[in-house]
Write a protein that holds these residues in place. Structure first.
Motif, PDB file in Angstrom:
ATOM      1  N   GLN A 240       0.840  -1.186   0.000  1.00  0.00           N
ATOM      2  CA  GLN A 240       0.000   0.000   0.000  1.00  0.00           C
ATOM      3  C   GLN A 240       0.881   1.244   0.000  1.00  0.00           C
ATOM      4  N   ASP A 241       0.353   2.328  -0.552  1.00  0.00           N
ATOM      5  CA  ASP A 241       1.098   3.574  -0.679  1.00  0.00           C
ATOM      6  C   ASP A 241       1.618   4.073   0.670  1.00  0.00           C
ATOM      7  N   GLU A 242       0.824   3.957   1.714  1.00  0.00           N
ATOM      8  CA  GLU A 242       1.237   4.417   3.043  1.00  0.00           C
ATOM      9  C   GLU A 242       2.477   3.664   3.521  1.00  0.00           C
ATOM     10  N   LEU A 243       2.515   2.357   3.275  1.00  0.00           N
ATOM     11  CA  LEU A 243       3.668   1.551   3.651  1.00  0.00           C
ATOM     12  C   LEU A 243       4.896   1.974   2.846  1.00  0.00           C
ATOM     13  N   VAL A 244       4.722   2.166   1.545  1.00  0.00           N
ATOM     14  CA  VAL A 244       5.840   2.575   0.687  1.00  0.00           C
ATOM     15  C   VAL A 244       6.379   3.920   1.129  1.00  0.00           C
ATOM     16  N   GLN A 245       5.499   4.875   1.412  1.00  0.00           N
ATOM     17  CA  GLN A 245       5.951   6.200   1.843  1.00  0.00           C
ATOM     18  C   GLN A 245       6.719   6.115   3.162  1.00  0.00           C
ATOM     19  N   GLY A 246       6.242   5.304   4.098  1.00  0.00           N
ATOM     20  CA  GLY A 246       6.966   5.103   5.359  1.00  0.00           C
ATOM     21  C   GLY A 246       8.320   4.464   5.132  1.00  0.00           C
ATOM     22  N   LEU A 247       8.365   3.458   4.262  1.00  0.00           N
ATOM     23  CA  LEU A 247       9.620   2.783   3.956  1.00  0.00           C
ATOM     24  C   LEU A 247      10.623   3.747   3.321  1.00  0.00           C
ATOM     25  N   LEU A 248      10.149   4.588   2.409  1.00  0.00           N
ATOM     26  CA  LEU A 248      11.050   5.548   1.758  1.00  0.00           C
ATOM     27  C   LEU A 248      11.568   6.583   2.744  1.00  0.00           C
ATOM     28  N   LEU A 249      10.744   6.991   3.695  1.00  0.00           N
ATOM     29  CA  LEU A 249      11.210   7.910   4.728  1.00  0.00           C
ATOM     30  C   LEU A 249      12.267   7.232   5.598  1.00  0.00           C
ATOM     31  N   ILE A 250      12.060   5.969   5.913  1.00  0.00           N
ATOM     32  CA  ILE A 250      13.042   5.212   6.683  1.00  0.00           C
ATOM     33  C   ILE A 250      14.363   5.131   5.927  1.00  0.00           C
ATOM     34  N   VAL A 251      14.312   4.821   4.636  1.00  0.00           N
ATOM     35  CA  VAL A 251      15.540   4.776   3.823  1.00  0.00           C
ATOM     36  C   VAL A 251      16.258   6.113   3.877  1.00  0.00           C
ATOM     37  N   SER A 252      15.514   7.205   3.709  1.00  0.00           N
ATOM     38  CA  SER A 252      16.118   8.544   3.754  1.00  0.00           C
ATOM     39  C   SER A 252      16.801   8.798   5.089  1.00  0.00           C
ATOM     40  N   GLU A 253      16.136   8.448   6.177  1.00  0.00           N
ATOM     41  CA  GLU A 253      16.710   8.691   7.507  1.00  0.00           C
ATOM     42  C   GLU A 253      17.949   7.837   7.756  1.00  0.00           C
TER      43      GLU A 253
END
Length: 165
Positions: free
Chosen positions: A51-64
């Motif tokens: 789901q988009d919400e999961l992907v957005q959270g994962l991408l924020l985690i990668v960035s951090e």
């Protein structure tokens, strides 16, 4: 980006999106958006049912995680590695560097203007029903990893340890 496939029998044939991908990048600011885009493009290319919400959270985690490696490990680790492992139920992303320091998530302090990246990673992970941890490498560095369930929070066991950040 290099892909390595897991061996398996034809009875246990993995879903088309399963696999492990690893890429390296310089410990420089430009690597943060590049890593985020590489992971996003990988998920899209593989057709991962997230789901988009999961992907957005994962991408924020990668960035951090990449930002932390760039800011705090670059002196001893001019190259960092990002690995994405995708299974039928979980996505695991990790960032590896050669710096021995094992960071800890700070507590909420609204007076601080920075230093909350790992706290954010931990909060996103817990909210998604995932786990995160830090491991030492044989070479003295560390791997910080997060595993998130594709289907959101559930009772399914994650692929390793409890949240330790």
């Amino acid at each position: 980006m290099v892909k390595s496939e897991r061996p398996g029998s034809t009875e246990d044939a993995p879903a088309g999106y399963e696999g492990v991908w690893r890429f390296t990048a310089p410990a420089a600011d430009v690597s943060v958006p590049q890593a985020r885009h590489a992971v996003r493009d990988l998920l899209n290319r593989q057709g991962v049912p997230a789901q988009d919400e999961l992907v957005q959270g994962l991408l924020l985690i990668v960035s951090e995680l990449v930002t932390n490696a760039v800011r705090h490990a670059a002196l001893l680790s001019p190259i960092l590695a990002v690995e994405v492992a995708i299974g039928t139920e979980w996505i695991r992303v990790s960032v590896e560097d050669n710096h021995p320091y094992r960071p800890k998530a700070l507590e909420r302090d609204y007076a601080q203007t920075g230093g909350r990246g790992l706290l954010l990673v931990r909060e996103i992970t817990v909210e998604a029903g995932g786990v995160c941890d830090i491991e030492h490498t044989a070479s003295g560095g560390k791997i910080i990893w997060v595993a998130l369930p594709l289907a959101g929070p559930s009772l399914t066991s994650p692929p390793s340890a409890p949240s330790a950040l």
